[in-house]
Design a protein around this motif. Structure first.
Motif, PDB file in Angstrom:
ATOM      1  N   SER A 204       0.826  -1.215   0.000  1.00 48.05           N
ATOM      2  CA  SER A 204       0.000   0.000   0.000  1.00 48.05           C
ATOM      3  C   SER A 204       0.857   1.261   0.000  1.00 48.05           C
ATOM      4  CB  SER A 204      -0.930   0.004   1.208  1.00 48.05           C
ATOM      5  OG  SER A 204      -0.182  -0.088   2.413  1.00 48.05           O
ATOM      6  N   SER A 205       1.960   1.275   0.766  1.00 46.66           N
ATOM      7  CA  SER A 205       2.751   2.507   0.895  1.00 46.66           C
ATOM      8  C   SER A 205       3.525   2.855  -0.371  1.00 46.66           C
ATOM      9  CB  SER A 205       3.713   2.387   2.078  1.00 46.66           C
ATOM     10  OG  SER A 205       4.604   1.305   1.899  1.00 46.66           O
ATOM     11  N   PHE A 206       3.877   1.853  -1.188  1.00 47.47           N
ATOM     12  CA  PHE A 206       4.648   2.114  -2.409  1.00 47.47           C
ATOM     13  C   PHE A 206       3.771   2.343  -3.638  1.00 47.47           C
ATOM     14  CE2 PHE A 206       8.817  -0.230  -1.059  1.00 47.47           C
ATOM     15  CZ  PHE A 206       9.060   0.800  -0.158  1.00 47.47           C
ATOM     16  N   GLN A 207       2.450   2.160  -3.493  1.00 51.55           N
ATOM     17  CA  GLN A 207       1.577   2.124  -4.673  1.00 51.55           C
ATOM     18  C   GLN A 207       1.626   3.429  -5.480  1.00 51.55           C
ATOM     19  OE1 GLN A 207      -2.288   0.666  -3.797  1.00 51.55           O
ATOM     20  NE2 GLN A 207      -2.852   0.393  -5.927  1.00 51.55           N
ATOM     21  N   LYS A 208       1.717   4.554  -4.789  1.00 52.89           N
ATOM     22  CA  LYS A 208       1.701   5.836  -5.491  1.00 52.89           C
ATOM     23  C   LYS A 208       3.105   6.407  -5.693  1.00 52.89           C
ATOM     24  CE  LYS A 208      -2.923   7.163  -3.922  1.00 52.89           C
ATOM     25  NZ  LYS A 208      -3.725   8.159  -3.145  1.00 52.89           N
ATOM     26  N   GLY A 209       3.900   6.420  -4.648  1.00 55.55           N
ATOM     27  CA  GLY A 209       5.190   7.092  -4.736  1.00 55.55           C
ATOM     28  C   GLY A 209       6.298   6.298  -5.392  1.00 55.55           C
ATOM     29  N   HIS A 210       6.233   4.971  -5.334  1.00 55.85           N
ATOM     30  CA  HIS A 210       7.328   4.145  -5.851  1.00 55.85           C
ATOM     31  C   HIS A 210       6.754   2.975  -6.665  1.00 55.85           C
ATOM     32  CE1 HIS A 210       9.860   6.438  -3.156  1.00 55.85           C
ATOM     33  NE2 HIS A 210       9.057   6.111  -2.143  1.00 55.85           N
ATOM     34  N   PRO A 211       6.224   3.260  -7.838  1.00 59.56           N
ATOM     35  CA  PRO A 211       5.537   2.214  -8.626  1.00 59.56           C
ATOM     36  C   PRO A 211       6.432   1.031  -8.983  1.00 59.56           C
ATOM     37  CG  PRO A 211       5.930   4.184  -9.954  1.00 59.56           C
ATOM     38  CD  PRO A 211       6.235   4.557  -8.537  1.00 59.56           C
ATOM     39  N   LYS A 212       7.714   1.285  -9.179  1.00 64.16           N
ATOM     40  CA  LYS A 212       8.601   0.189  -9.561  1.00 64.16           C
ATOM     41  C   LYS A 212       8.775  -0.793  -8.406  1.00 64.16           C
ATOM     42  CE  LYS A 212      12.614  -0.336 -12.571  1.00 64.16           C
ATOM     43  NZ  LYS A 212      13.728   0.366 -13.233  1.00 64.16           N
ATOM     44  N   PHE A 213       8.958  -0.248  -7.198  1.00 60.53           N
ATOM     45  CA  PHE A 213       9.090  -1.121  -6.038  1.00 60.53           C
ATOM     46  C   PHE A 213       7.733  -1.721  -5.651  1.00 60.53           C
ATOM     47  CE2 PHE A 213      13.034   1.340  -5.332  1.00 60.53           C
ATOM     48  CZ  PHE A 213      13.908   0.265  -5.270  1.00 60.53           C
ATOM     49  N   TRP A 214       6.662  -0.975  -5.902  1.00 62.79           N
ATOM     50  CA  TRP A 214       5.320  -1.540  -5.662  1.00 62.79           C
ATOM     51  C   TRP A 214       5.092  -2.761  -6.548  1.00 62.79           C
ATOM     52  CZ3 TRP A 214       1.100  -1.998  -9.026  1.00 62.79           C
ATOM     53  CH2 TRP A 214      -0.089  -2.427  -8.422  1.00 62.79           C
ATOM     54  N   ASP A 215       5.518  -2.654  -7.796  1.00 61.47           N
ATOM     55  CA  ASP A 215       5.402  -3.800  -8.712  1.00 61.47           C
ATOM     56  C   ASP A 215       6.224  -4.979  -8.215  1.00 61.47           C
ATOM     57  OD1 ASP A 215       4.787  -4.995 -11.472  1.00 61.47           O
ATOM     58  OD2 ASP A 215       6.981  -5.000 -11.455  1.00 61.47           O
TER      59      ASP A 215
END
Length: 942
Positions: A204-215
């Protein structure tokens, strides 16, 4: 100085010497290897020794190399102050080499490889989690660029996870078979689970600010759950340990039933959690064993060990999944995961046809709702008594909360759809708790009275239920259900109609289907099918409708009134299905049923049918691989139900030669087709395709196995019976092979070879009886003698006399008609001008008298039966003969039936006496008195 490939031989020699029993050899080698440890390239050299294919038998050397490899990695993977360590380039090389060598079969070597990979994996996950913690605290927009190295570590860690999975699943024997604990399972699984728990918050925390790490987090959590599933499948007993099974199961259940809000949209992760729970619940290794125990058995057997583990796992599951949690899980699956979402409805409205196939034909592990349904079914199967009443109460609650008059899409309406699905999927388990008749009459039938478009998903679910509960539909509700399904088949929504199509197919295939009860509904059913196939666009839809039409044709007798429409339908579908082999295969099956249903009226569809057959049997067609088998079956059906041969069918026969020249894969069908041409085409067929037929039989006989010969020989017999004068010269090469078969040995211990020899001998005996001079010509042909010699068969006398021995030997292994043929052939042998005949006189007469006294009654019974069958069939066919009828006619009109064995033996015995004079009298005088008395009695001699 770094080591290279040129040092491999030296390293191998040192490893070999390090295992020597001679201390003077071993000590220097160990010292040298110790010096090499700190040099770059040493691990690469060791990896080459471990993975070298030509060293596979040298297990000891490879094992020693793996020990040094593990120890060196432990010491030098990280850079040390006192050594250069292992360079980044060599680390990359080792990872790639290790990945290509995952399927190591040696347990000890794979264990060392696992230790190395697992240590690397653990180091990387710590680096990743630390980096993520720092990244989460950073508010800089360029944080991703600053942590490029972290991303590379993430990708490397995913690769390492794949290696761990392969090493644990493939590097150790499955404990389901060997019941040996796989220690890495207990070591790895809890750590994998903790890694998932540690990574999930970043979803949830990476979904907006860090899309590459969210992926990365999204992929990583799914990957780790898949690894856990794979380990459980491979090593269920080791996974059943309380330190593994309990926390994994508990985590998955919490994720499914009480997830964080953000996880609700994480479909693929939820799917993997459901897959994990489903695998555990249905794992056969965890079920109580039903095998017994031998009394006074000493020691612990494998089965006892399995039972002990299963009992232990049962206790763990009972603690993790008590009854109240089972009920809660069931409620959540139905009330949350079965309910259609706004997106589902949008997709449905946009393309009902695609929605139908996405819901019903997708793999259950690919979509969330099908996965939840699969888990629910297993859950209910395991807890029928607990959950049966619960599901019925949910169903009752949903129906009471949303009457059939409600048309607005409300949560109550969506819950009713979900409850209908829940009840529909487990018809067998719920049948003791829910009366289908009451349910249908009290609710389901009323649902169909409201045609509002918003109720389409309810109508579709009713259609599904009517198909699923087919076994519970009794005679008093059969017609009502048929009417309901036909009404649904006319619904405006394609998804509803396709669901009704499948369910109606189930009812027609069911043993309780009554054509009489639904005959007045057939016109509407046919028309609805034709309209539906016109409207659908997708391949799967057309296959589904075609399957219903095929089943209708097969199960319904009144097809002829709809023949013209069916011909037009088949023609159109065939033309539109170009390139769609699977659809064309389904169409060919439907056409077989259609031809059988039309019977002698099948020529009415030849304009459509014959070009389809012609294309299907063309071995040069691009679709030959997919269509040939079904096309040949259709070809066979067409011949079998043709009232007469037509020029187009006659012209197709050479295609059969081409097919058989390619392979004998479809030999049985090919032989049936040959028989069809013989009995249908008769002399016209023989006059046109004599050479092709001879080539085909010569190709088959001698080149197929025993089973193939047993299939083929009856057709050769029919051919000789129908054309005793014309055929033998045409198939001379085939007949010579039959002679070789008769003269060869090896049949005394092989029933198949004995049957082949008996059938071959019967064919040759028939030729001797019906075309005496020709068989004598074959037997004296020098080319046959050469063939016999090439087969390694020793011949000490006239070939015809050798056949006499076979006929005498096999007379008790054949049918009554063939016994008579043997007797007639042996009686003809008596007329030969060969003195050796007298040496076999008592055997010949013994067989002949036995046949005369024992076969007459059998033949009379067969002829009477054949006559009755012919008459009844002839009447039933309305004077139009079928292939079956023609075959019975051929059998009934066999010239052998008209010949008298008694007269033949009597006349030929007189000829034999005249030929051999006093030698004959001498042979008769040496005959046993009892046999001579039997001969006189059988021949009615004074």
């Amino acid at each position: 100085m770094a080591l290279s490939a040129s040092d491999l031989n030296a390293i191998y020699s040192l490893l070999t010497n390090s295992m020597s029993g001679d201390e003077s050899v071993r000590k220097p080698a160990e010292a040298a290897l110790s010096q090499f440890e700190s040099r770059q390239g040493f691990c690469s050299c060791l990896m080459e020794v471990i993975t070298a294919k030509d060293l596979a038998p040298q297990v000891a050397v490879r094992l020693m190399a793996s020990v040094y490899f593990k120890n060196t990695i432990n010491r030098y993977w990280r850079i040390r102050r006192d050594s250069v360590g292992i360079s980044n380039e060599e680390k990359l090389h080792l990872r790639q080499k290790l990945l290509s060598h995952l399927r190591e079969e040696n347990y000890q070597i794979s264990s060392h490889l696992f230790d190395y990979s697992w240590r690397l994996w653990q180091n990387d996950i710590q680096t990743i989690l630390h980096g993520f913690s720092m990244l989460a605290q950073s508010h800089k927009s360029n944080a991703l660029e600053q942590h490029q190295e972290l991303y590379l570590t993430c990708e490397r860690w995913l690769l390492c996870s794949k290696i761990i999975r392969q090493l644990v699943t493939s590097g150790f024997p499955s404990d389901a078979k060997c019941v040996q604990e796989v220690q890495p399972v207990k070591q790895v699984c809890p750590v994998l689970l903790n890694a998932i728990k540690s990574l999930l918050p970043y979803y949830s925390s990476f979904q907006k600010g860090h899309p590459k790490f969210w992926d990365f987090v999204e992929r990583a959590c799914i990957k780790l759950m898949k690894v856990l599933v794979a380990i459980h499948v491979r090593h269920p007993y080791s996974f059943g340990d309380k330190c593994v099974l309990a926390p994994v199961m508990d985590f998955c259940l919490i994720t499914i039933t009480d997830p964080e809000p953000v996880i609700l949209s994480y479909d693929q992760f939820l799917i993997q959690c459901m897959v994990m729970v489903k695998h555990i619940l249905e794992c056969k290794e965890y079920k109580p064993s039903v095998t017994g125990r031998v009394m006074d058995e000493t020691g612990i057997t494998v089965e006892q060990t399995k039972r002990a583990i299963s009992k232990n796992v049962g206790g763990i599951l009972a603690s993790v999944l008590p009854p109240e949690r089972v009920v809660h899980l069931c409620n959540v699956l139905i009330r949350r995961y079965f309910v259609l979402t706004a997106r589902d409805l949008e997709v449905w409205y946009r393309n009902p046809e695609s929605f139908h196939h996405e819901q019903d034909m997708v793999q259950w592990t690919e979509k969330l709702r099908p996965c939840a349904e699969a888990l629910y079914i297993v859950l209910l199967e395991n807890n029928v008594q607990l959950l049966g009443p619960i599901v019925v109460s949910i169903l009752q609650e949903a129906m009471n909360g949303c009457p059939t008059s409600v048309t607005e899409i409300t949560p109550g309406l969506l819950l009713k759809d979900a409850a209908y699905g829940a009840a529909g999927y487990v018809y067998y388990e719920l049948s003791n708790y829910l009366s289908f008749k009451d349910w249908f009459n009290g609710a389901l039938s009323f649902e169909l009275s409201n045609d509002h478009p918003n109720l389409r998903f309810i109508h579709r679910k009713v259609a599904m239920i009517l198909g699923q509960w087919v076994s519970e539909v009794k005679d008093d509700t059969n017609r009502q259900v048929y009417c309901a399904l036909i009404r649904l088949l006319q619904n405006k929504d394609l998804s509803v109609r396709l669901a009704a199509c499948r369910s109606l197919c189930s009812h027609i295939e069911d043993a309780k289907f009554s054509e009489q009860d639904s005959s007045d509904l057939l016109p509407t059913t046919w028309d609805s099918c034709f309209k539906l196939v016109e409207e659908v666009e997708e391949f799967d839809s057309k296959v589904q409708v075609l399957n219903l039409i095929s089943v209708l044709i097969e199960r319904v007798s009144e097809v002829i009134p709809f023949a013209n429409k069916l011909v037009q339908f088949f023609q159109k579908v065939w033309e539109e299905s170009s390139g769609e082999s699977l659809l064309q295969m389904q169409l060919l099956i439907a056409l077989q049923n259609f031809v059988v249903a039309l019977g002698y009226q099948s020529p009415s569809c030849y304009n459509m049918l014959l070009p389809i057959i012609q294309k299907g049997i063309d071995i040069n067609s691009p679709d030959e691989l997919n269509l040939l088998e079904d096309s040949m079956l259709l070809w066979e059906a067409t011949l079998s139900h043709a009232p007469e041969m037509v020029p187009q069918l006659l012209a197709y026969f050479p295609c059969l030669v081409e097919i058989m020249e390619r392979s004998f894969d479809h030999l049985q069908v090919a032989v049936n087709i040959i028989e069809g041409y013989i009995v249908l085409g008769g002399s016209d067929f023989l006059s046109v395709h004599a050479s092709a037929l001879a080539k085909l039989l010569d190709l088959i006989v001698g080149n197929v196995n025993d089973k193939g010969l047993l299939i083929t020989l009856p057709v050769v017999d029919i051919l000789v019976q129908c054309f005793p004068i014309e055929v033998p010269p045409l198939i001379n090469s085939t007949l010579q092979k039959l002679v070789v078969i008769c003269l060869s040995g090896g049949d005394d211990r092989d029933p198949s070879k004995a049957a082949i020899k008996a059938s071959s001998a019967a064919i040759l005996a028939r030729i001797l009886v019906m075309n005496t001079n020709y068989l004598a010509q074959v037997a004296s042909d020098p080319s046959l003698s050469v063939l016999v010699q090439q087969a390694g068969v020793p011949i000490e006398e006239n070939i015809l006399l050798c056949l006499v021995d076979v006929w005498i030997d096999k007379v008790d292994n054949v049918s009554s008609t063939q016994r008579k043929i043997f007797g007639l052939a042996l009686s003809i042998i008596l007329t030969l001008r060969l003195p050796q005949v007298l040496d076999k006189l008592d055997q010949i007469l013994s067989v002949c008298t036995g046949v005369i006294s024992g076969v007459n009654d059998d033949l009379a019974e067969e002829e009477s039966s054949g006559d009755n069958m012919s008459s009844s069939s002839f009447h039933g066919e309305s004077t139009i003969p079928s292939k079956e009828f023609r075959c019975r006619q051929i059998k009934f009109s066999d010239p052998i039936n008209q010949l008298s064995l008694e007269n033949s033996v009597r006349d030929n015995l007189q000829t034999c006496a005249a030929l051999h004079g006093e030698f004959f009298s001498s042979a008769i005088g040496k005959m046993h008195p009892a046999l001579f008395a039997q001969v006189k009695q059988a021949l009615k001699m004074p």
